[in-house]
Design a protein around this motif. Structure first.
Motif, mmCIF file in Angstrom:
data_model
loop_
_atom_site.group_PDB
_atom_site.id
_atom_site.type_symbol
_atom_site.label_atom_id
_atom_site.label_comp_id
_atom_site.label_asym_id
_atom_site.label_seq_id
_atom_site.Cartn_x
_atom_site.Cartn_y
_atom_site.Cartn_z
ATOM 1 N N HIS A 133 0.850 -1.195 0.000
ATOM 2 C CA HIS A 133 0.000 0.000 0.000
ATOM 3 C C HIS A 133 0.886 1.245 0.000
ATOM 4 O O HIS A 133 2.064 1.177 0.362
ATOM 5 C CB HIS A 133 -0.902 0.040 1.243
ATOM 6 N N PHE A 134 0.296 2.367 -0.372
ATOM 7 C CA PHE A 134 0.978 3.654 -0.258
ATOM 8 C C PHE A 134 0.064 4.613 0.498
ATOM 9 O O PHE A 134 -1.085 4.824 0.110
ATOM 10 C CB PHE A 134 1.307 4.253 -1.632
ATOM 11 N N GLY A 135 0.581 5.163 1.580
ATOM 12 C CA GLY A 135 -0.218 6.071 2.389
ATOM 13 C C GLY A 135 0.354 6.194 3.780
ATOM 14 O O GLY A 135 1.576 6.186 3.981
ATOM 15 N N ALA A 136 -0.531 6.306 4.774
ATOM 16 C CA ALA A 136 -0.126 6.524 6.165
ATOM 17 C C ALA A 136 -0.673 5.410 7.042
ATOM 18 O O ALA A 136 -1.748 4.860 6.787
ATOM 19 C CB ALA A 136 -0.646 7.878 6.653
ATOM 20 N N ARG A 137 0.084 5.101 8.095
ATOM 21 C CA ARG A 137 -0.394 4.125 9.075
ATOM 22 C C ARG A 137 0.062 4.530 10.473
ATOM 23 O O ARG A 137 1.157 5.060 10.667
ATOM 24 C CB ARG A 137 0.086 2.712 8.743
ATOM 25 N N LEU A 138 -0.800 4.280 11.429
ATOM 26 C CA LEU A 138 -0.535 4.501 12.845
ATOM 27 C C LEU A 138 -0.625 3.170 13.561
ATOM 28 O O LEU A 138 -1.572 2.405 13.352
ATOM 29 C CB LEU A 138 -1.553 5.473 13.458
ATOM 30 N N VAL A 164 0.984 2.866 -5.990
ATOM 31 C CA VAL A 164 1.533 4.108 -5.463
ATOM 32 C C VAL A 164 0.713 5.270 -6.007
ATOM 33 O O VAL A 164 0.364 6.194 -5.281
ATOM 34 C CB VAL A 164 3.022 4.251 -5.849
ATOM 35 N N GLU A 165 0.410 5.215 -7.304
ATOM 36 C CA GLU A 165 -0.492 6.180 -7.924
ATOM 37 C C GLU A 165 -1.896 5.587 -7.907
ATOM 38 O O GLU A 165 -2.121 4.494 -8.432
ATOM 39 C CB GLU A 165 -0.051 6.480 -9.355
ATOM 40 N N ASP A 166 -2.836 6.292 -7.334
ATOM 41 C CA ASP A 166 -4.180 5.766 -7.155
ATOM 42 C C ASP A 166 -4.898 5.618 -8.499
ATOM 43 O O ASP A 166 -4.643 6.374 -9.442
ATOM 44 C CB ASP A 166 -4.983 6.689 -6.243
ATOM 45 N N ASN A 167 -5.802 4.636 -8.567
ATOM 46 C CA ASN A 167 -6.591 4.429 -9.783
ATOM 47 C C ASN A 167 -7.965 5.091 -9.714
ATOM 48 O O ASN A 167 -8.782 4.932 -10.604
ATOM 49 C CB ASN A 167 -6.746 2.931 -10.059
ATOM 50 N N ASN A 168 -8.230 5.813 -8.623
ATOM 51 C CA ASN A 168 -9.450 6.624 -8.486
ATOM 52 C C ASN A 168 -9.195 7.658 -7.398
ATOM 53 O O ASN A 168 -8.068 7.770 -6.902
ATOM 54 C CB ASN A 168 -10.677 5.744 -8.179
ATOM 55 N N SER A 169 -10.211 8.418 -7.029
ATOM 56 C CA SER A 169 -10.011 9.471 -6.024
ATOM 57 C C SER A 169 -10.363 9.015 -4.614
ATOM 58 O O SER A 169 -10.207 9.784 -3.655
ATOM 59 C CB SER A 169 -10.847 10.706 -6.379
ATOM 60 N N GLY A 170 -10.828 7.783 -4.472
ATOM 61 C CA GLY A 170 -11.190 7.276 -3.156
ATOM 62 C C GLY A 170 -9.987 6.729 -2.408
ATOM 63 O O GLY A 170 -8.905 6.546 -2.972
ATOM 64 N N LYS A 171 -10.165 6.444 -1.133
ATOM 65 C CA LYS A 171 -9.100 5.913 -0.298
ATOM 66 C C LYS A 171 -9.587 4.667 0.433
ATOM 67 O O LYS A 171 -10.785 4.502 0.697
ATOM 68 C CB LYS A 171 -8.627 6.955 0.712
ATOM 69 N N THR A 172 -8.637 3.793 0.752
ATOM 70 C CA THR A 172 -8.930 2.556 1.476
ATOM 71 C C THR A 172 -8.494 2.703 2.924
ATOM 72 O O THR A 172 -7.432 3.271 3.211
ATOM 73 C CB THR A 172 -8.216 1.369 0.820
ATOM 74 N N ILE A 173 -9.307 2.190 3.829
ATOM 75 C CA ILE A 173 -9.010 2.211 5.263
ATOM 76 C C ILE A 173 -8.620 0.809 5.708
ATOM 77 O O ILE A 173 -9.271 -0.176 5.344
ATOM 78 C CB ILE A 173 -10.223 2.689 6.071
#
Length: 375
Positions: free
Chosen positions: A176-181, A201-210
């Motif tokens: 994944h690419f993003g942030a994690r705590l 790394v480059e998203d395929n849409n404007s949404g995000k996964t949790i």
């Protein structure tokens, strides 16, 4: 990584009672700085590996590929699975992790990156870390990092078997690419991730996964849980993908360990206003049994249902049985011999010049891994 610390003790004489005190001794010189740990320089730890294998597929497919495998996919030849170099600095309070390499494994990991191959195809991980308090279990990471899901990892020598399970290859993402705590309190580690999605790394849409992580770790058993949810269909935020991954790890003794890994995933997509949901799920069980001081035997069995063909491209129920024997040669040198049998309820595997003309395949693999470093 375990560290050894030296303790320096000073013995002092005490003047006899009634005598004139002796002059104070000269100050002792400051102790020399402890040498850097092996494979470290300037606060940076280095590690690496070379992973090669020889494989034969008894179907002898003309394509030269082992169907459903990750990453030892090439059959009837000698192959380079992975060559890798890692650099890291433990957060104090700032740190980083960079894993660079090439080989068949890196090609597969980054093969689905939107926009095609790029410089990122040679990067397994690249993230920065922040740990505000040294003794706290809290840490923040940002960048590209491998997924928390699954009972196995990308590096061969840190798994029990040489080949990866069906669940590793077809049920979960690689990275994944993003942030994690993450934060650890006692025996519990919890975490939250906000990432672009699966394997991009480059998203395929404007949404995000949790992503949500909840792990309970004990002396003899651990229970690991991961849940990912978010829009993953290319070019649209309509339709979500969900994955639940759980592993129970049993560690009763140094001679015997075992795990049970279960995955359940679904992806909803739309054609116009008509929606459909694809599902995949499966279970894997493995045990590692010590065989002398340097050997170990690991059987693994699993079942994977790709109900709608979302993962493998064909709606099927597939099973596999793997028998692995490993022998640890000198420190940093591991050899594994492995027999594996895969079979499906449909003709999926290639035999000779035919395509998808057999319901099973058998392989025999010899894997050699040389590795170094503190991790």
């Amino acid at each position: 990584m375990f560290k050894r610390y030296a303790c320096v003790c000073t013995l002092m004489s005490v003047a006899a009672f009634g005598q004139t005190p002796a002059p104070a001794p000269a100050a002792a010189p400051a102790p020399a700085a402890a040498p850097a740990p092996p494979w470290s320089a300037g606060g940076i730890d280095f590690s690496g590996l070379v992973d090669v294998y020889a494989d034969t597929n008894f179907n002898h497919p003309a394509s030269g590929n082992n169907s459903l495998y990750n990453f030892n996919t090439r059959s009837d030849q000698f192959s380079l699975n992975m060559m890798k170099l890692s650099m890291s600095h433990t957060a104090d309070p700032v740190g980083f992790q960079i894993d660079l390499g090439f080989g068949r494994a890196f090609d597969m990991i980054n093969g689905g990156e939107p926009g095609g191959p790029s410089i990122m195809r040679n990067v397994e991980q690249a993230y920065v870390s922040l740990k505000p308090k040294k003794d706290s279990g809290f840490q923040f990471d940002f960048g590209k990092f491998v997924t928390s899901a699954g009972a196995e990892v990308i590096e061969s020598h840190t798994n029990w078997n040489y080949s990866r399970s069906l669940l590793f290859g077809w049920a979960i993402p690689y990275y994944h690419f993003g942030a994690r705590l993450t934060d650890t309190v006692g025996h519990f580690t919890g975490g939250v991730q906000l990432v672009n999605g699966w394997n991009n790394v480059e998203d395929n849409n404007s949404g995000k996964t949790i992503g949500l992580v909840g792990n309970f770790t004990g002396k003899k058993a651990s229970w690991l849980n991961n849940y990912y949810t978010g829009p993953e269909n290319a070019g649209t935020n309509k339709g979500w993908r969900n994955l639940y991954d759980t592993t129970v790890l049993l560690t009763p003794s140094d001679k015997f360990n075992a795990y049970i890994n279960f995955d359940y995933g679904m992806n909803k997509s739309f054609v116009g206003n008509v929606g459909s949901t694809a599902k995949w799920y499966g279970i894997a069980v493995a045990a590692k049994i010590a065989a002398g001081a340097k050997g170990a035997f690991t059987p693994r069995v699993e079942w994977f249902k790709d109900r709608d063909g979302f993962s493998t491209g064909v709606a099927q129920s597939v099973k596999e049985l793997t028998l692995t024997y490993e022998y640890k040669l000198p420190q940093g040198f591991l050899m594994r011999t492995e027999y594996r049998h895969d079979w499906s309820n449909v003709a999926f595997f290639d035999r000779s010049a035919g395509n998808a003309n057999r319901k099973f395949q058998d392989t025999l693999t010899l894997g050699l891994v040389v590795f170094f470093g503190p991790k």
